[in-house]
Structure formats: structure tokens, C-alpha cells
Design a protein around this motif. Structure first.
Motif, PDB file in Angstrom:
ATOM      1  N   VAL B 171     -32.696  15.494  13.864  1.00 17.77           N
ATOM      2  CA  VAL B 171     -33.135  16.826  14.276  1.00 17.77           C
ATOM      3  C   VAL B 171     -32.054  17.488  15.130  1.00 17.77           C
ATOM      4  N   THR B 205     -36.875  21.726   8.005  1.00 19.64           N
ATOM      5  CA  THR B 205     -38.005  20.804   7.864  1.00 19.64           C
ATOM      6  C   THR B 205     -37.906  20.070   6.530  1.00 19.64           C
ATOM      7  N   PHE B 209     -37.333  16.076   5.878  1.00 24.07           N
ATOM      8  CA  PHE B 209     -38.229  15.279   5.043  1.00 24.07           C
ATOM      9  C   PHE B 209     -37.425  14.490   4.016  1.00 24.07           C
TER      10      PHE B 209
END
Ligand SMILES: Nc1ncnc2c1ncn2[C@@H]1O[C@H](COP(=O)(O)OP(=O)(O)OP(=O)(O)O)[C@@H](O)[C@H]1O
Ligand SMILES: [Mg+2]
Lengths: 257, 266
Positions: B171, B205, B209
Motif C-alpha cells: 500500500v 485497490t 487485490f
């Protein structure tokens, strides 16, 4: 340069009997395509003798990692055959093969999945079903070999890249493999960590096959070099000789030193 | 890496609490939480005793009362959900609120129930905080395993702990990549429009994933390569000593006494 006495590799066949003339690795006309249809290996043949240290070089996407994953049976299903210590890599043989071939992945974060360093190094021996005492002995031994003995209780995710690499190597050394297979061992290391790694690999008495882009390390550590490109082996020979062939190196995106 | 600190709730101090067998700590914490939840409403004396016990443990563990109090505040927003109790339990009316067409009234019984729920959840959270502040995560996981929590569950927890750090790194990397490219031109303002940022966040995002998915594949490969065949094996590093048994007995006695007091006094 200090004189380094290179230890002699232990040579046994797939069943644990001494066999000095066995081929450690024997890959014959190996083909492989990934599920999305991309062909990564187009007929690879390679033989590695017991005790040899071989470098596998070639541009990005040549198929080096794909080949290495076959040696442990993690990828299979294409044409051709792979033998480890004379033992064919087939599903019933996999547990034995995996104890023989220590595969160190390129990214240590993929390899270190336990909470502590100790548990990670113990993982292999434990899953080989060894008794607890033996497991503990091997963990200490492997960590000492890579110079990380006092890191046993540390949490893996707090380590630096160089430390992670060392522990990653310890996680397979604790399984007492006959062949060490490394995917880009020196990538992402600073000069000192890289130097430490090279010294470590030099002292390990094991047959070795390492994919790498680090030509300096190849020259220093690996007497034999195999060049791969586009899923094929395009050259295989003594490192010193291949490094002289400027055209060959340039044709496959490698730099002459 | 600063984000890792968010994961580590463990405070390394030399203390007899840190030194206890993790199984004892897990069992005592669970018993303590159950015991507090079982106390009747409005047993203020008993609540106070529990709090004293919590503080005593915090002092012996050299954690500092402030740390435990500060961390325990995270529970309050969740406990506030119980506020509806004030208005739904029958009892003597304290005051009435006019909400548009509705008229709701607070009852005394409701208020007692609500405050009790609040205090009990706050005490429970403090116990949990004591546990994680005095026990390293690997020890906690081992303790769970030795207490016969299903191996699969413990393994999942272990992976979660290990890979939360990796995921946080991922992240950070993605955020940094976005930041590096959201430069300001001479006229425009930095950071781009809200829509643009929303789109980037959406992409990130998705990226996260996909990367996690591929990573999980590679980790599984790494496990299989080292002989994993579906069964997770660990070494047993824990042994119960005399002081572990004594701590267990002491905690059990204290909890029983508080339970008894809480029931006879109220
Ligand atoms: N999981 C996958 N699915 C589909 N194609 C893949 C997959 N992994 C690799 N490939 C493709 O297979 C080819 C060989 O990849 P491989 O990872 O073996 O190369 P490499 O020689 O290790 O390269 P590098 O030096 O970059 O590590 C590449 O073209 C790559 O895009
Ligand atoms: Mg590769």
C-alpha cells in the motif's frame, strides 16, 4: 585474495546412496506453456553434474524462473522430462525431490511466511517429519551457516533485505538439500550484503544452479555459465570463455565485463 | 517502517507477567472477560474490583496505567451502540426527547443497563490489551494451537499477521507512486481533481487485490517447495512451571471472589 578451500559436495542418488557419477540435474527437451497460452520454454536440455556451480543468465522473460520452478515440480505438465539425482520428477517422487532440491525464491517475502525466523527455518525439517531434537539442531546449524544465529527470535518482517535473503537461504539449508537452486540471489542487495552473499555461496558445499543478471558474481563464483533466451538454451560452457564472446553476449542482451 | 508499529502491540519489558506461559495468559484473559460479562447490571463494587485487578496487573507488567487506558478508548465507539438500551427498556421515566413525530423517553433501568454494558466492555478490552501487550504474537499463536484451537484457524491468523506487514508495504509503495506523479503545474493545484483521485484509488485497490492474489500463489509454492502437504506442524516451546500454575490458581480465585461479591452485593 585469501585462499578459499572449496568444500566438496556430497553426492548421493535420489535414494540416499553415495553416487559420485550421478547427474544432479538432467533436463531433457523440456517444453512449457503457461495457462494463458504464453510459451515460456521451447525445448530446454541441461545437465548439471554433482558438485558443479552453474549460472543461468539471459534477458528478462527468457524463461529462467520458469525452468527453475520445474526442478522442484512446482510447474509441470509440458513435454519433456526432468530428473533430480537420477530420480524422475513425478508426483509420487515429489516429497523426496523437494527434500533434495532447495529452491530459494527471488523475493524473500514470498519465502518467509512464518512469524519468526526460527519457525521459518524449522518449517522444512518439520514437514519432512524429523524428530524435534533433529529439527532444533538443524535450525541452529543453518542459521549459523548464513551468519544469522542471533536472529532466531526476530520477526521476519522487521529484517532488512540482506538479512531476509540470508534467512531465506537458511530455510532451505535446514532441509540439507543436495542441490541449491537460487532465483536472482543478489538482486536488491547493497554492495556489502552482496559481498556477504557471494562469500556465503562460495563456502556452501552443494551443487548450485542460480539464475542471475549479476555478471560480476557469475565471473567470480560460477565456473560454468548457461545462456537462455526466448525459452531456449543458446550457449553453455565455461564462464571465462563465454564472457569473451562479445557478439554472443550482445545478441542476448548481456553486457561484457 | 512506521506502519509496522501499528501491528506490534507488544511492549517488551522484563516482568513476571511477560514471563508467564502464554497459555495461562490466554486462559486467564478469556475467563476474565467471560466473568466480567456475566456480572449483573449495576454491580459497581465488583466492576471497581475488576478494574483494580486490571490496574494491578498493568503495574506488575510495568506497562504504565496510561498506556492501557489510552488504548482501551478504541472500544468506546462500539459500546455506544448500546445507547438504544436507555430508550427501550421499561422503567421510571427520566426525561423525554421529541424527535419529529416520535417521542422517546429514557428510563432509569435503561440507563443502568447502558452504563453497565459500557463499563463491562471497557473492562474486557483492557484485559485483552494486557494480553497482547505482554505476549508476543508468535507465542499467542502457539498458545492457541496448544489450547486446541483448530490448526487451520491458527494458521490463517499467523499468515494474517505476517502478511499484513507485506500488504501495508505494498500500500505504501502504491501511495508513493501516486504521490510522486501528482505534481502541480504552474496553474493547476496539486493532487488532481477529486474524480481523478477517486479513479486512482479504485485502480490501486484493484492492483492491491491482484498483487495479493499472485503473492498468495507464490507463498503457497514456497510452502509446497519445503514439503508442506496441507498439515501445519509446529514445535512446542512451552512448558508449565510452578509459577504458571500459581498464577492460574490466583487468577481463578480472584475471579470467583469478584463474581461472588458482585452477585451478593447487588
Ligand atoms: N504466471 C504466468 N502466466 C503467464 N505467463 C507468465 C507467467 N510467469 C511468467 N510468464 C511469462 O513467461 C516468460 C518467461 O518468464 P520467466 O519468469 O521464466 O522469465 P525470467 O527469465 O525469469 O525473467 P526475469 O529475468 O525477468 O526474472 C515471460 O515472457 C513471462 O511473461
Ligand atoms: Mg525470473
Amino acid at each position: 585474495m585469501p585462499i578459499v578451500h572449496e568444500p566438496v559436495a556430497r553426492c548421493v542418488d535420489g535414494w540416499g546412496r553415495p553416487a559420485p557419477d550421478t547427474l544432479a540435474l538432467e533436463v531433457e527437451d523440456l517444453h512449457f506453456a503457461y495457462p494463458d497460452g504464453h510459451v515460456a520454454l521451447r525445448g530446454v536440455s541441461l545437465q548439471v553434474h554433482c558438485g558443479e556451480k552453474v549460472a543461468l543468465v539471459g534477458p528478462n522473460g527468457a524463461g529462467k524462473s520458469t525452468l527453475l520452478l520445474h526442478l522442484n515440480g512446482l510447474l509441470n505438465g509440458g513435454q519433456g522430462s526432468v530428473r533430480v539425482m537420477g530420480m524422475p520428477v513425478t508426483t509420487p517422487n515429489l516429497p523426496f525431490i523437494r527434500a533434495r532440491v532447495g529452491l530459494v525464491f527471488q523475493n524473500p517475502d514470498d519465502q518467509l511466511f512464518s512469524p519468526t525466523v526460527y519457525e521459518d527455518v524449522a518449517f522444512g525439517p518439520l514437514h519432512m517429519g524429523l524428530p524435534e531434537e533433529e529439527v532444533r539442531r538443524r535450525v541452529v546449524q543453518a542459521l549459523t551457516q548464513v551468519g544469522m544465529a542471533h536472529y532466531a527470535d526476530r520477526l521476519s518482517y522487521h529484517l532488512s533485505m540482506g538479512e531476509k535473503k540470508r534467512v531465506a537461504i537458511a530455510t532451505v539449508l535446514s532441509m540439507h538439500p543436495d542441490i541449491l537452486v537460487l532465483d536472482e540471489p543478489s538482486a536488491g542487495l547493497d554492495p556489502r550484503a552482496r559481498r556477504g552473499l557471494i562469500n556465503l555461496l562460495r563456502t556452501l558445499p552443494i551443487t548450485m544452479l542460480a539464475s542471475t543478471h549479476d555478471m560480476l558474481m557469475v565471473r567470480e563464483l560460477f565456473p560454468r555459465m548457461v545462456i537462455m533466451d526466448e525459452g531456449r538454451i543458446v550457449a553453455d560452457g565455461p564462464t571465462a570463455e563465454l564472457l569473451e564472446q562479445t557478439e554472443l553476449l550482445e545478441a542476448h542482451g548481456l553486457e561484457r565485463l | 517502517m512506521m506502519l509496522h508499529n501499528a501491528l506490534d502491540r507488544y511492549h517488551d519489558r522484563p516482568s513476571s507477567i511477560h514471563d508467564l506461559d502464554p497459555r495461562v495468559k490466554v486462559v486467564v484473559t478469556l475467563l476474565g472477560i467471560f466473568s466480567v460479562l456475566l456480572l449483573p447490571d449495576g454491580a459497581w463494587g465488583a466492576y471497581f474490583l475488576v478494574w483494580c485487578a486490571v490496574l494491578a496487573v498493568a503495574l506488575v507488567a510495568r506497562l504504565g496505567v496510561g498506556l492501557v487506558l489510552r488504548r482501551s478508548l478504541v472500544a468506546l465507539p462500539f459500546a455506544l451502540v448500546a445507547i438504544t438500551l436507555v430508550f427501550t427498556l421499561p422503567g421510571r421515566t427520566l426525561f423525554t426527547l421529541q424527535l419529529g413525530a416520535w417521542e422517546i423517553s429514557a428510563s432509569d433501568a435503561g440507563l443502568v443497563r447502558f452504563s453497565s454494558v459500557l463499563v463491562r466492555s471497557w473492562l474486557s478490552v483492557q484485559m485483552a490489551i494486557l494480553l497482547v501487550a505482554t505476549t508476543r504474537i508468535p507465542d499467542l499463536l502457539h498458545a492457541l494451537r496448544h489450547l486446541h484451537v483448530p490448526a487451520l484457524l491458527v494458521t490463517i491468523l499467523a499468515f494474517m499477521v505476517r502478511y499484513l506487514a507485506v500488504l501495508l508495504d505494498e500500500v505504501t509503495r502504491l501511495l508513493r507512486a501516486r504521490q510522486a506523479r501528482s505534481a502541480a503545474s504552474a496553474q493547476g493545484k496539486a493532487g488532481g481533481s477529486l474524480l481523478w483521485r477517486a479513479r486512482v484509488a479504485g485502480n490501486m485497490t484493484g492492483q492491491l487485490f491482484l498483487r495479493s492474489l499472485e503473492r498468495s500463489d507464490r507463498i503457497y509454492n514456497a510452502m509446497v517447495a519445503r514439503g508442506f502437504r496441507g498439515q501445519y506442524v509446529t514445535i512446542n516451546p512451552h512448558r508449565m512451571r510452578r509459577r504458571d500454575w500459581m498464577a492460574l490458581g490466583l487468577a481463578f480465585a480472584a475471579l470467583t471472589m469478584i463474581q461472588w461479591l458482585g452477585r451478593t452485593l447487588s
